[in-house]
Design a protein around this motif. Structure first.
Motif, PDB file in Angstrom:
ATOM      1  N   THR A 134      37.918  44.501  31.448  1.00 52.34           N
ATOM      2  CA  THR A 134      37.197  43.574  30.572  1.00 52.34           C
ATOM      3  C   THR A 134      38.171  42.678  29.826  1.00 52.34           C
ATOM      4  OG1 THR A 134      35.338  45.096  30.300  1.00 52.34           O
ATOM      5  CG2 THR A 134      35.626  43.417  28.596  1.00 52.34           C
ATOM      6  N   THR A 137      39.726  40.046  32.159  1.00 53.82           N
ATOM      7  CA  THR A 137      38.729  39.012  32.456  1.00 53.82           C
ATOM      8  C   THR A 137      38.583  38.057  31.277  1.00 53.82           C
ATOM      9  OG1 THR A 137      37.568  40.557  33.912  1.00 53.82           O
ATOM     10  CG2 THR A 137      36.342  38.625  33.178  1.00 53.82           C
ATOM     11  N   GLU A 138      38.544  38.597  30.077  1.00 59.06           N
ATOM     12  CA  GLU A 138      38.431  37.766  28.869  1.00 59.06           C
ATOM     13  C   GLU A 138      39.653  36.868  28.693  1.00 59.06           C
ATOM     14  OE1 GLU A 138      37.865  40.706  25.868  1.00 59.06           O
ATOM     15  OE2 GLU A 138      35.689  40.850  26.206  1.00 59.06           O
ATOM     16  N   ARG A 142      42.630  36.603  36.943  1.00 60.42           N
ATOM     17  CA  ARG A 142      41.842  36.867  38.157  1.00 60.42           C
ATOM     18  C   ARG A 142      41.989  38.329  38.569  1.00 60.42           C
ATOM     19  NH1 ARG A 142      42.806  34.498  44.235  1.00 60.42           N
ATOM     20  NH2 ARG A 142      41.089  35.637  45.195  1.00 60.42           N
ATOM     21  N   PHE A 163      45.086  42.686  40.295  1.00 57.66           N
ATOM     22  CA  PHE A 163      44.863  41.425  39.599  1.00 57.66           C
ATOM     23  C   PHE A 163      46.082  40.547  39.820  1.00 57.66           C
ATOM     24  CE2 PHE A 163      46.944  44.211  36.589  1.00 57.66           C
ATOM     25  CZ  PHE A 163      47.704  43.419  35.732  1.00 57.66           C
TER      26      PHE A 163
END
Length: 198
Positions: A134, A137-138, A142, A163
């Motif tokens: 999370t 992503t924030e 990617r 990632f």
């Protein structure tokens, strides 16, 4: 098929932990001190490691080059290659990173994929996989797919996800709060940043 291939590789790695140590190890070898990586822009890379991953930057070395063939003889790069700068970075309770920015007449600007010879990735242990994903992503990072968990074989209990750094470096999050299956009955296993003394 892919799962079986990964499991087979991990079984081989687990079996290797049962083999006796080499009779004549390299004198004085204590462990991995750093991993060197070359990036397109040093400042961007160090900022990512510090701001997003929480790594701690240390000293820079400055520019480094040679007019003769020293670079080729000592570093196996083009004789006119130039290190624009490089910096040491520490990421938590793990090994150090030596981050380079090079220029060279024959420089390959495309990094290798994991399937290429020389392919590589850096894996970071996290306590809470969902929270870490999370967070990434924030931050606009990617993340490749969803976290996967091994449910059988020696790595059962390990959750992982890949990632990418902004310049394409392949990175991974791993988490195994309950340990991995291969550890059962072993006094010594793979190095773990949670228990570096083992």
């Amino acid at each position: 098929m892919i799962k079986q291939g990964l499991t087979g590789t991990l079984i081989g790695a687990a079996l290797a932990t049962h083999l006796p140590a080499a009779a004549d190890p390299m004198p004085g070898m204590k462990g991995l001190q750093h991993i060197g990586i070359t990036v397109p822009r040093l400042e961007q890379a160090v900022d990512f490691f510090e701001r997003v991953l929480g790594c701690e930057p240390f000293f820079t070395f400055g520019e480094f080059s040679s007019e003769d063939d020293w670079m080729e003889r000592h570093l196996n790069v083009h004789p006119r290659a130039r290190i624009r700068d490089f910096q040491m970075v520490r990421c938590g309770n793990g090994t150090n990173l030596e981050v380079f920015e090079y220029s060279a007449p024959d420089q390959n600007r495309r990094g290798p994929r994991n399937s290429d010879i020389g392919g590589h990735h850096l894996a970071f242990y996290v306590d809470d996989m969902a929270a870490a994903v999370t967070y990434l992503t924030e931050q606009g990072v990617r993340v490749l797919g969803e976290p996967s968990t091994f449910t059988e074989g020696p790595a059962a209990g390990l959750t992982w996800v890949y990632f990418l750094a902004p310049w394409g470096l392949q990175l991974e999050l791993v988490s195994a709060p309950g340990g991995m299956a291969y550890e059962q009955g072993l006094e010594r296993g793979l190095w773990d940043p949670r228990t570096p003394e083992k």
